[in-house]
Design a protein around this motif. Structure first.
Motif, PDB file in Angstrom:
ATOM      1  N   ASN A  80       5.464   7.518  10.203  1.00  0.00           N
ATOM      2  CA  ASN A  80       4.534   6.301  11.107  1.00  0.00           C
ATOM      3  C   ASN A  80       3.214   6.158   9.418  1.00  0.00           C
ATOM      4  N   ASN A  81       3.885   5.138   8.577  1.00  0.00           N
ATOM      5  CA  ASN A  81       2.822   5.027   7.784  1.00  0.00           C
ATOM      6  C   ASN A  81       1.374   3.488   8.797  1.00  0.00           C
ATOM      7  N   ALA A  82       2.040   2.273   9.067  1.00  0.00           N
ATOM      8  CA  ALA A  82       1.470   1.401   9.652  1.00  0.00           C
ATOM      9  C   ALA A  82       0.440   1.692   9.737  1.00  0.00           C
ATOM     10  N   ASP A 129       6.303  -4.878  15.336  1.00  0.00           N
ATOM     11  CA  ASP A 129       5.454  -4.688  15.589  1.00  0.00           C
ATOM     12  C   ASP A 129       4.547  -3.438  15.918  1.00  0.00           C
ATOM     13  N   VAL A 130       4.702  -2.605  15.404  1.00  0.00           N
ATOM     14  CA  VAL A 130       3.990  -1.351  16.462  1.00  0.00           C
ATOM     15  C   VAL A 130       3.402  -1.252  17.695  1.00  0.00           C
ATOM     16  N   THR A 131       2.441  -2.560  17.859  1.00  0.00           N
ATOM     17  CA  THR A 131       1.227  -2.305  18.662  1.00  0.00           C
ATOM     18  C   THR A 131       2.301  -2.870  19.928  1.00  0.00           C
ATOM     19  N   TRP A 175     -14.339   4.387  14.700  1.00  0.00           N
ATOM     20  CA  TRP A 175     -13.469   4.824  15.922  1.00  0.00           C
ATOM     21  C   TRP A 175     -12.251   4.682  14.699  1.00  0.00           C
ATOM     22  N   TYR A 176     -11.863   3.899  12.948  1.00  0.00           N
ATOM     23  CA  TYR A 176     -11.180   4.680  12.499  1.00  0.00           C
ATOM     24  C   TYR A 176     -10.331   6.346  12.648  1.00  0.00           C
ATOM     25  N   CYS A 177     -11.753   6.763  12.841  1.00  0.00           N
ATOM     26  CA  CYS A 177     -12.192   8.624  12.428  1.00  0.00           C
ATOM     27  C   CYS A 177     -11.464   8.914  13.968  1.00  0.00           C
ATOM     28  N   GLY A 179       0.932  -1.201  -0.192  1.00  0.00           N
ATOM     29  CA  GLY A 179       0.313   0.434  -0.127  1.00  0.00           C
ATOM     30  C   GLY A 179       0.916   1.688   0.094  1.00  0.00           C
ATOM     31  N   ILE A 180       0.456   2.276   0.940  1.00  0.00           N
ATOM     32  CA  ILE A 180       0.953   3.599   0.839  1.00  0.00           C
ATOM     33  C   ILE A 180       2.507   3.924   1.379  1.00  0.00           C
ATOM     34  N   GLY A 181       2.616   2.405   2.127  1.00  0.00           N
ATOM     35  CA  GLY A 181       4.439   2.711   3.515  1.00  0.00           C
ATOM     36  C   GLY A 181       4.762   2.000   1.417  1.00  0.00           C
ATOM     37  N   SER A 213      -9.382   9.049  -0.530  1.00  0.00           N
ATOM     38  CA  SER A 213      -8.904   7.622  -1.269  1.00  0.00           C
ATOM     39  C   SER A 213      -8.370   7.077  -1.573  1.00  0.00           C
ATOM     40  N   TYR A 214      -7.036   6.058  -1.312  1.00  0.00           N
ATOM     41  CA  TYR A 214      -6.391   5.857  -2.550  1.00  0.00           C
ATOM     42  C   TYR A 214      -6.949   3.815  -2.433  1.00  0.00           C
ATOM     43  N   GLY A 215      -6.512   3.509  -4.303  1.00  0.00           N
ATOM     44  CA  GLY A 215      -6.755   2.201  -3.921  1.00  0.00           C
ATOM     45  C   GLY A 215      -5.582   1.057  -3.063  1.00  0.00           C
ATOM     46  N   THR A 216      -5.795   0.511  -2.053  1.00  0.00           N
ATOM     47  CA  THR A 216      -4.779  -0.237  -1.070  1.00  0.00           C
ATOM     48  C   THR A 216      -5.839  -1.587  -0.709  1.00  0.00           C
ATOM     49  N   ASP A 217      -5.301  -1.781   0.455  1.00  0.00           N
ATOM     50  CA  ASP A 217      -5.822  -3.705   0.909  1.00  0.00           C
ATOM     51  C   ASP A 217      -6.955  -2.983   1.926  1.00  0.00           C
ATOM     52  N   VAL A 254       8.334  -4.145   8.405  1.00  0.00           N
ATOM     53  CA  VAL A 254       7.391  -5.088   8.191  1.00  0.00           C
ATOM     54  C   VAL A 254       7.010  -6.796   9.618  1.00  0.00           C
ATOM     55  N   ARG A 255       6.583  -6.928   9.735  1.00  0.00           N
ATOM     56  CA  ARG A 255       5.916  -7.873  10.286  1.00  0.00           C
ATOM     57  C   ARG A 255       6.380  -9.578  10.565  1.00  0.00           C
ATOM     58  N   SER A 256       7.283  -9.484   9.479  1.00  0.00           N
ATOM     59  CA  SER A 256       7.385 -11.304   9.118  1.00  0.00           C
ATOM     60  C   SER A 256       9.133 -11.600   8.733  1.00  0.00           C
ATOM     61  N   GLU A 289       9.628 -12.848   6.097  1.00  0.00           N
ATOM     62  CA  GLU A 289       9.218 -12.976   4.642  1.00  0.00           C
ATOM     63  C   GLU A 289       8.398 -11.412   3.838  1.00  0.00           C
ATOM     64  N   LYS A 290       7.706 -10.836   4.705  1.00  0.00           N
ATOM     65  CA  LYS A 290       7.105  -9.676   4.133  1.00  0.00           C
ATOM     66  C   LYS A 290       8.928  -9.100   4.156  1.00  0.00           C
ATOM     67  N   ALA A 291       9.839  -8.887   4.390  1.00  0.00           N
ATOM     68  CA  ALA A 291      10.887  -8.515   4.283  1.00  0.00           C
ATOM     69  C   ALA A 291      11.448  -8.784   3.425  1.00  0.00           C
TER      70      ALA A 291
HETATM   71  N1  LIG Z   1      -5.349   3.637   1.150  1.00  0.00           N
HETATM   72  C1  LIG Z   1      -6.525   4.363   1.556  1.00  0.00           C
HETATM   73  O1  LIG Z   1      -7.491   5.039   0.945  1.00  0.00           O
HETATM   74  C2  LIG Z   1      -6.098   5.804   2.877  1.00  0.00           C
HETATM   75  C3  LIG Z   1      -6.465   6.764   3.838  1.00  0.00           C
HETATM   76  C4  LIG Z   1      -5.931   7.481   4.220  1.00  0.00           C
HETATM   77  C5  LIG Z   1      -5.140   6.955   4.935  1.00  0.00           C
HETATM   78  N2  LIG Z   1      -4.344   5.822   4.744  1.00  0.00           N
HETATM   79  C6  LIG Z   1      -3.230   6.061   6.161  1.00  0.00           C
HETATM   80  O2  LIG Z   1      -2.852   5.478   5.178  1.00  0.00           O
HETATM   81  C7  LIG Z   1      -1.544   4.381   5.813  1.00  0.00           C
HETATM   82  C8  LIG Z   1      -1.273   2.498   5.662  1.00  0.00           C
HETATM   83  O3  LIG Z   1      -2.370   2.122   4.842  1.00  0.00           O
HETATM   84  P1  LIG Z   1      -3.001   1.358   3.586  1.00  0.00           P
HETATM   85  O4  LIG Z   1      -3.731   2.499   3.228  1.00  0.00           O
HETATM   86  O5  LIG Z   1      -1.441   1.647   3.209  1.00  0.00           O
HETATM   87  O6  LIG Z   1      -2.656  -0.338   4.391  1.00  0.00           O
HETATM   88  P2  LIG Z   1      -2.744  -1.501   3.957  1.00  0.00           P
HETATM   89  O7  LIG Z   1      -2.577  -1.392   2.564  1.00  0.00           O
HETATM   90  O8  LIG Z   1      -3.372  -2.067   4.884  1.00  0.00           O
HETATM   91  O9  LIG Z   1      -1.111  -0.918   4.367  1.00  0.00           O
HETATM   92  C9  LIG Z   1      -0.964  -0.918   5.929  1.00  0.00           C
HETATM   93  C10 LIG Z   1      -0.073  -1.189   6.423  1.00  0.00           C
HETATM   94  O10 LIG Z   1       0.527  -1.389   7.958  1.00  0.00           O
HETATM   95  C11 LIG Z   1       0.868  -2.236   8.218  1.00  0.00           C
HETATM   96  N3  LIG Z   1       0.451  -2.604   9.164  1.00  0.00           N
HETATM   97  C12 LIG Z   1      -0.632  -2.936  10.420  1.00  0.00           C
HETATM   98  N4  LIG Z   1      -1.032  -3.069  11.537  1.00  0.00           N
HETATM   99  C13 LIG Z   1      -0.062  -3.441  12.247  1.00  0.00           C
HETATM  100  C14 LIG Z   1       1.128  -3.968  13.535  1.00  0.00           C
HETATM  101  N5  LIG Z   1       0.447  -3.468  14.164  1.00  0.00           N
HETATM  102  N6  LIG Z   1       2.858  -3.390  12.669  1.00  0.00           N
HETATM  103  C15 LIG Z   1       3.095  -3.284  12.191  1.00  0.00           C
HETATM  104  N7  LIG Z   1       2.728  -2.894  10.857  1.00  0.00           N
HETATM  105  C16 LIG Z   1       0.902  -3.190  11.203  1.00  0.00           C
HETATM  106  C17 LIG Z   1       0.450  -3.673   7.903  1.00  0.00           C
HETATM  107  O11 LIG Z   1       1.366  -4.389   7.629  1.00  0.00           O
HETATM  108  P3  LIG Z   1       0.873  -5.964   7.431  1.00  0.00           P
HETATM  109  O12 LIG Z   1       0.863  -6.358   5.893  1.00  0.00           O
HETATM  110  O13 LIG Z   1       1.990  -7.090   8.096  1.00  0.00           O
HETATM  111  O14 LIG Z   1      -0.575  -6.466   7.582  1.00  0.00           O
HETATM  112  C18 LIG Z   1       1.004  -3.107   6.631  1.00  0.00           C
HETATM  113  O15 LIG Z   1       2.112  -2.613   5.932  1.00  0.00           O
HETATM  114  C19 LIG Z   1      -2.517   4.118   7.865  1.00  0.00           C
HETATM  115  O16 LIG Z   1      -2.220   4.602   8.301  1.00  0.00           O
HETATM  116  C20 LIG Z   1      -3.835   4.460   6.567  1.00  0.00           C
HETATM  117  O17 LIG Z   1      -5.148   4.611   7.660  1.00  0.00           O
HETATM  118  C21 LIG Z   1      -4.759   5.205   3.695  1.00  0.00           C
END
Ligand SMILES: NC(=O)c1ccc[n+]([C@@H]2O[C@H](COP(=O)([O-])OP(=O)(O)OC[C@H]3O[C@@H](n4cnc5c(N)ncnc54)[C@H](OP(=O)(O)O)[C@@H]3O)[C@@H](O)[C@H]2O)c1
Length: 294
Positions: free
Chosen positions: A87-89, A60-62, A152-154, A14-16, A185-189, A34-36, A38-40
């Protein structure tokens, strides 16, 4: 000159991943977390294939222990600590407030709000000592505008914005710049992953809205590259802005939400999420359209 080191959390997709690629090609020494293993490996290979490189660290950021371990390792890789952190996770916990349980709330807040603050605590001492450094927190338009069924996300992103605003003012006298990036909104998972977290779906009073939301997330969204480019701007501008909205959807939502009365924006958001029926004329028009009329 040695390239500046930047840590990107959640760099595997995704964005990361887009940000990692953008920064690595711009000449930064990127450390992607990353968290594993394999992902690294997959991340290193993905970046390598584009002709750039990335170093990886498991995090694992949590998990506080994992965070301390990761940033201790990063300190040894970067002569004391990174120049910047992105800080993207993040995760998106959907669901009506009535449906989301305490554990899901904690996970949402731990990931999106508590973790970036903990990471700031881990990197700030070195940044302050150097009188240089940047912290970029990836928020969202949801950090400004609340939506039903995503409360809760908001809340996590609005908390992140409040924390980041305070941090920006506190860190500035020490030469550390703190920036918020607020994408639309962007195209990620993230939304598909969120859908798998939808609570109590069979019995929920909101199940019809959840079904509609699931249909909505199937639509095609743009690639997250503009977000990555904005992070690059936040890291390269001599005087970065405190916050960057990314995308026309984010910009228009921010303006409308700030300008219109709350009752009007509530109504529009309820119609958009199926919590309220659209006005008759709009409803008739959409039925005509769905039958192929114009
Ligand atoms: N896509 C959008 O439309 C959008 C819009 C606004 C803001 N954002 C923000 O952009 C950021 C990235 O999101 P994304 O859209 O790229 O989503 P994504 O594709 O689901 O990616 C999320 C990333 O965060 C990692 N992550 C989740 N929980 C974690 C943890 N406990 N420890 C370490 N890493 C963790 C995931 O790792 P794993 O692969 O191991 O799960 C994954 O690499 C987020 O903060 C999101 O809120 C996204």
């Amino acid at each position: 000159m040695t390239p500046r080191s930047v840590v990107v959390t959640g760099a595997g997709c995704g964005i990361g991943l887009a940000t990692t690629l953008e920064l690595a090609h711009a000449g930064f020494d990127v450390i992607g977390t990353v968290r594993s293993e394999e992902k690294a490996e997959a991340l290193r290979e993905a970046v390598d294939r584009t002709g750039a490189s990335v170093r990886t660290v498991l995090l694992d950021v949590t998990d506080a222990t994992s965070s301390v371990r990761a940033f201790t390792e990063i300190a040894t890789m970067t002569d004391g600590g990174p120049w910047a952190v992105v800080n993207n996770a993040g995760i998106a916990q959907p669901g009506a407030i009535e449906d989301v349980d305490d554990e899901q709330v904690r996970q949402q807040l731990e990931t999106n709000l508590v973790a970036p603050a903990r990471i700031a605590r881990l990197v700030l001492p070195t940044m302050r000592a150097r009188r240089a450094g940047r912290i970029v927190n990836i928020s969202s338009i949801s950090g400004r505008v609340s939506m039903p069924l995503l409360g809760w996300y908001c809340a996590s992103k609005q908390g992140l914005e409040a924390m980041t605003d305070a941090l920006r003012m506190e860190a500035a006298p020490f030469g550390v710049k703190v920036v918020l990036v607020e994408p639309g909104s962007y195209g990620t998972d993230i939304w598909q992953r969120g859908a798998s977290r939808l609570p109590q779906r069979r019995n929920s009073a909101y199940r019809h809205q959840y079904e509609a939301a699931e249909e909505m997330i199937k639509r095609e969204l743009p690639s997250p590259r503009p977000v990555a480019r904005t992070v690059l701007k936040a890291l390269t501008a001599p005087r970065p802005l405190p916050r960057y909205l990314v995308g026309t959807d984010a910009r228009s939502s921010a303006v409308l939400d700030a300008a219109l009365p709350t009752a009007a924006t509530d109504w529009a958001k309820q119609v958009a999420t199926g919590l309220r029926r659209p006005p008759r004329a709009a409803h008739a028009l959409s039925r005509l359209r769905s039958r192929g009329g114009r």
